[in-house]
Every structure is written in C-alpha cells, then in structure tokens.
Design a protein around this motif. Structure first.
Motif, short mmCIF file in Angstrom:
data_model
loop_
_atom_site.label_atom_id
_atom_site.label_comp_id
_atom_site.label_asym_id
_atom_site.label_seq_id
_atom_site.Cartn_x
_atom_site.Cartn_y
_atom_site.Cartn_z
N GLU A 50 0.79 -1.12 0.19
CA GLU A 50 0.11 0.06 0.20
C GLU A 50 0.85 1.42 0.04
N LEU A 51 0.53 2.01 -0.87
CA LEU A 51 1.16 3.52 -1.05
C LEU A 51 0.46 4.77 -0.28
N ILE A 52 0.99 5.39 0.56
CA ILE A 52 0.27 6.37 1.41
C ILE A 52 1.33 7.67 1.46
N VAL A 53 0.68 8.91 1.10
CA VAL A 53 1.33 10.05 1.06
C VAL A 53 0.44 11.10 2.32
N THR A 79 6.92 12.57 1.80
CA THR A 79 7.26 11.31 2.23
C THR A 79 6.30 10.19 1.81
N VAL A 80 7.01 9.28 1.04
CA VAL A 80 5.83 8.18 0.57
C VAL A 80 6.00 7.07 1.90
N GLN A 81 4.83 6.39 2.22
CA GLN A 81 4.95 5.28 3.23
C GLN A 81 4.68 4.23 2.39
N ILE A 82 5.53 3.25 2.38
CA ILE A 82 5.28 1.90 1.52
C ILE A 82 4.80 0.94 2.47
N LYS A 83 3.74 0.10 2.55
CA LYS A 83 3.31 -0.70 3.54
C LYS A 83 2.94 -1.89 3.27
#
Length: 235
Positions: free
Chosen positions: A76-79, A90-94
């Motif tokens: 999952e990709l979250i900004v 910052t991109v959060q890769i989960k």
C-alpha cells in the motif's frame, strides 16, 4: 545408511524448509532501489499537472543497512498530503501481509531552470562567442534575477571580469554596449524606425541607461541598451 549420510540429508531438508519459511511462495522481493522507484512513480502519478522537462523527481537514498523487503501482496502506498506538493514529500510503503513492514521514502520534487554558463575560462575584455557558452539546468530556487537562459543574446558582448568555466554568466559581468565602441542608435517616430550610429561613453548591459555620442551631430544622448552594440532612444 551411514550416520554421516543421514546428517547430510536432514541438513539439506532443514535448509530448504527454512528458505520456504523465510520467503513465502509467490512473494515479491523489494530491494532498496525498487522501493525508491515505486515511490517516485507514485508521486509522478499524483502530480495533476503534466510533468515538464524542467521538473526533476528523485528519491533520497535509503539507509544501506535496510535489508530487502518481502511481501506476498502489492504494498500500500500512502502520502500524508494532497498535491500540489512542496519540494519534498514522504511516501509510506506498507506491506499488509504476515510480514507486516513499513518503509518510508523521501521524494524530492525540484523545479529546474535553464542557466547560461561559460564553457571555458573567459578573460576580462574577451568577446563572447557561441562556443564560449552552454545551457545547464539548475534548481530554480538557486536561480537569481541576473541569470540568463538564452545564450544567443550574449554573443558579441564582452566580459567585464574574469569568468570561470562552468560558472553562470551574469548580466553585471558583461557589457553589451562597451565604452568607446561604435553602437547602432535606433529611434521610433510615427511608426518609422530610424537608425544612426554613435560612440558609447560608458558600459551598459540589457535594459540599462547609457550615454551615447551621436557621430553625426556630436550630441550626447541618453539611451537604453536593447542588445549587443544596440541602443534605443526616445524622441
């Protein structure tokens, strides 16, 4: 079967079993480079305005100690915010499977601007030619007002000081109209453009006011520099 063969067989079995447990079937390995590429691509997709040639998107290198990540599902990709973005996001890769890991990737969005730079060292008083100049892209936040983006407007001008190779050529470093040089004087009267010649009494660059002596009349004129060896007067 000898004891040595049994030990070897069980060793191979446990080694293969450990590999299966460590890397689930159909799981994908995400290296540091791949994580950075995913973050960059995600930001490119979120930018609403089509990317121009003067926009550069890069990811800050991840810590070399970070191991490769494994995930059975697409992460999952979250900004944290919506576009338009500032210079860094910052991109959060989960990963949401049993591995359950999260990696943060810092992405920079830099607007670039063309800047005219010297291809070689220019000595004071040297006439600038096309071969002396090139255009480099630089971050726009570092581009000053006196930087130029068109090398053609500088050809034929003269350097007023030494300019090092690779450095931007600034307006205050050159004279388009140089003291003692012959210049073309232009004036507009009722839609007609009149041309005469004169001698520059001082140095000037684009947009500056300089004094020019008319060759025919000997009259001193106040003129505005509008190009190399060219000035404009108001009549």
């Amino acid at each position: 079967m000898s004891l040595l063969k049994k030990v070897r067989r069980y060793s191979v079995f446990y080694f293969l079993a450990s590999l299966c447990l460590a890397t689930p079937l159909h799981a994908k390995v995400f290296s540091k480079d791949l994580l950075q590429e995913i973050a960059i691509s995600h930001i490119e997709e979120l930018v609403t305005v089509p990317l121009e040639k003067n926009v550069e998107i890069t990811a800050l290198p991840l810590d070399s100690r970070i191991p490769d990540r494994v995930c059975k599902n697409e992460p999952e990709l979250i900004v944290p915010n919506e576009p338009p973005f500032t210079r860094q996001v910052t991109v959060q890769i989960k990963c949401n499977d049993s591995q359950s890991w999260t990696q943060y990737v810092h992405v920079r969005i830099v607007k670039m601007a063309p800047v005219v730079v010297a291809n070689a060292n220019l000595a004071r008083g040297e006439v600038i030619t096309k071969s002396h100049l090139s255009v480099k892209m630089k971050p726009s936040q570092f581009v000053r007002v006196q930087y130029l983006d068109d090398p053609l407007m500088l050809i034929g001008s003269r350097s007023k000081r030494n300019i090092r190779s690779g450095m931007p050529v600034l307006l205050n470093q050159i004279c388009m109209v140089c003291k003692g040089d012959a210049v073309n004087i232009y004036a507009s009267i009722k839609g007609l453009r009149i041309k005469t010649t004169g001698i520059a009494l001082e140095d000037g660059t684009l947009g500056e006011q300089v004094q020019i002596k008319n060759k025919k009349s000997g009259k001193i004129l106040n003129a505005r520099v509008d190009g190399v060896e060219s000035v404009q007067v108001n009549i």
